[in-house]
Design an enzyme around this catalytic site. Structure first.
Site, PDB file in Angstrom:
ATOM      1  N   GLU A 265       0.841  -1.213   0.000  1.00 22.35           N
ATOM      2  CA  GLU A 265       0.000   0.000   0.000  1.00 22.35           C
ATOM      3  C   GLU A 265       0.868   1.252   0.000  1.00 22.35           C
ATOM      4  O   GLU A 265       0.521   2.266  -0.598  1.00 22.35           O
ATOM      5  CB  GLU A 265      -0.957  -0.003   1.196  1.00 22.35           C
ATOM      6  CG  GLU A 265      -1.967  -1.163   1.201  1.00 22.35           C
ATOM      7  CD  GLU A 265      -2.751  -1.322  -0.111  1.00 22.35           C
ATOM      8  OE1 GLU A 265      -3.001  -0.300  -0.786  1.00 22.35           O
ATOM      9  OE2 GLU A 265      -3.090  -2.475  -0.473  1.00 22.35           O
ATOM     10  N   HIS A 268       1.711   2.273  -3.408  1.00 17.95           N
ATOM     11  CA  HIS A 268       0.626   3.061  -4.008  1.00 17.95           C
ATOM     12  C   HIS A 268       0.656   4.500  -3.473  1.00 17.95           C
ATOM     13  O   HIS A 268       0.500   5.459  -4.222  1.00 17.95           O
ATOM     14  CB  HIS A 268      -0.738   2.445  -3.667  1.00 17.95           C
ATOM     15  CG  HIS A 268      -1.064   1.189  -4.428  1.00 17.95           C
ATOM     16  ND1 HIS A 268      -1.097   1.148  -5.805  1.00 17.95           N
ATOM     17  CD2 HIS A 268      -1.399  -0.059  -4.009  1.00 17.95           C
ATOM     18  CE1 HIS A 268      -1.443  -0.084  -6.191  1.00 17.95           C
ATOM     19  NE2 HIS A 268      -1.619  -0.838  -5.129  1.00 17.95           N
TER      20      HIS A 268
HETATM   21 ZN    ZN Z   1      -2.343  -2.848  -5.155  1.00 18.34          ZN
END
Ligand code: ZN
Length: 501
Positions: A265, A268
């Site tokens: 994450e 991201h």
């Molecule tokens: Zn992902």
């Protein structure tokens, strides 16, 4: 109106729409992280109101007139021209779906989601089947409304991986499936299996939580412009480039699951924190595709986070977080455990080596359904046959087979391939990165990630959605997206781990 005034007006309107989307994200984030169960009904209404308001503002005819006038204006800066073109692309796509269709589709997906939840719990495909049939029908209708060249699947894929086609993916994925499934078979035959029995311990929640935050900060995630919370399914959400949040899920029986998902994450979030100031509140502050977004999360999670130098650095760190629990383990033990290959039934629990195979079988099945070669009624049988062929596993029931993922119940077909494209883009970009940053592995071994992040900021993040994913990969690496770099990476890594020759 002069072009300058027009751009100002466009930016003002796009800013309002971006604010509404941010408000929607806050409501969704709160729903997953904080909301008491009884708040669900009202939250559904609140979300529907905010999102239809944003849709109405965006599809207003005045926006269309403004965009079409600006498109024909001669004296725009390159950035303004791009903003107009990209927004016009979104606008034309949005107005192709009539209200009545959007309404029918929303009704069908909400009924399908309800039915899927029950069907999965009871492992009863028959309960989901009529909904799946309706959704496939609606998706084919959607493809016709949106228009397409080649396969109707391309119109659906466009929502997630713009510019990519089923015709391109088929041979690419067939090459991957053959090579990866052969690699997995050789790994399973290898006598050199890692001892992972020491992983069966109680890994306390608090140190896991703090370790996730520590590693996120080490990677360069700005916690003054982000935060970490707990949720049932880990995700990243963005309210603005100065407020990008991640969530994780902690399992006391699993040392790696929260940490690796936080790193994912974080990948991201680093992308979202890396967009340019001047693109705030416009469609340009976005990745060009989900595959490109996924390339960032997977590069940090797999190429970096599952590398030997990473575990050289973090094994002593982990010993401090879990005193007495890792005294006998070497960095090599942790490296081998985090890369343990074991073909299994569930995609979200799959290891790096088998993951793409889960994705490719879903891609092949959904293309077949959309193109009309596979009747939804025959899905379980086709699913189970492919699981046997690609992964060598027998599927005991549909709950652990074709009912396991949420995507189809949401009417999302064309989404799955982006996971695998992310892996391919990541490996291809990383070949270039290691060519340019020859000292990178030494940095990683010392827990320094700044050079990598700077490279990604400059070459990927700052572009926002100025270039399509395939063009961005080609500009950086000199080649169109291909399977070679990923297969070479995977084969080298796992041949070494499992003593294959
Ligand atoms: Zn992902």
């Amino acid at each position: 109106m002069t072009a300058d005034k027009g751009i100002e007006e466009l930016r003002r309107r796009l800013g309002e729409i971006a604010d509404l989307h941010a408000a929607e994200h806050v409501l969704q984030w709160d729903q997953e992280v904080n909301m008491p169960p009884k708040g669900a009904e009202a939250r559904g209404q609140q979300l529907a109101t905010v999102s239809s308001l944003a849709h109405r503002l965006f599809t207003a005819p005045e926006i269309g007139d403004l965009l079409n006038t600006l498109r024909d204006a001669g004296d725009l800066s390159d950035d303004d021209r791009l903003l107009v073109e990209e927004t016009l692309y979104d606008y034309n796509r949005a107005i192709r779906l009539p209200e009545s269709f959007v309404h029918r589709f929303a009704g069908a997906t909400s009924a399908a989601y309800e039915a899927w939840t029950r069907a999965r719990k009871e492992s009863r495909f028959a309960a989901f089947l009529p909904h799946l049939e309706t959704l496939v029908q609606l998706l084919r209708e959607k493809a016709e409304l949106l228009g397409h060249e080649g396969s109707p699947y391309n119109a659906l894929l466009e929502d997630y991986e713009r510019g990519m086609t089923a015709e391109q993916l088929r041979p690419l994925f067939a090459e991957l499936a053959a090579a990866q499934s052969a690699l997995v078979a050789r790994i399973m035959d290898s006598p050199r299996q890692p001892d992972v029995s020491w992983l069966h311990q109680n890994w306390f929640k608090k140190p896991q939580w703090e370790l996730c935050l520590r590693v996120a900060a080490d990677l360069g995630y700005d916690l003054e412009a982000g935060r970490q919370d707990e949720s049932a399914h880990p995700f990243t959400t963005t309210f603005d480039l100065r407020d990008v949040r991640i969530t994780t899920r902690i399992d006391r029986n699993d040392l790696f699951s929260a940490l690796m998902s936080s790193i994912h994450e974080c990948g991201h979030a680093l992308y979202e924190q890396g967009f340019q100031e001047k693109d705030r509140r416009t469609p340009l502050a976005d990745a060009p595709s989900l595959g490109m977004h996924e390339s960032q999360s997977r590069m940090w999670e797999n190429i970096i986070g599952r590398s030997r130098p990473f575990w050289e650095h973090y094994t002593p760190v982990l010993r401090k977080y879990f005193p007495g629990q890792l005294d006998r383990q070497t960095p090599e033990d942790l490296y081998r455990a985090v890369n343990h290959v074991s073909p299994s039934l569930i995609r979200v629990e799959a290891d790096e080596c088998t993951y793409n195979l889960h994705v490719i079988l879903r891609f092949e099945l959904e293309v077949d359904m959309i193109e009309g070669r596979l009747a939804p009624a025959d899905l379980p049988e086709a699913w189970n046959a492919k699981m046997k062929r690609y992964l060598g596993v027998d599927v005991p029931d549909d709950a652990r087979g074709c009912l396991q993922d949420i995507h189809w119940s949401h009417g999302a077909m064309g989404y799955f391939p982006t996971y695998t494209l992310g892996n391919l883009y990541a490996a291809q970009l990383f070949d270039k990165i290691i060519e340019e940053l020859s000292g990178l592995w030494d940095d990683v071994e010392r827990g320094r990630f700044g050079t990598l992040l700077d490279w990604l900021r400059e070459n990927i993040h700052a572009h926002g959605r100025r270039k399509h994913a395939a063009a961005l990969v080609a500009d950086v690496t000199g080649r169109e997206p291909e399977a070679g770099p990923y297969l070479r990476y995977l084969t080298a890594k796992y041949s070494d781990l499992y003593g294959l020759n």
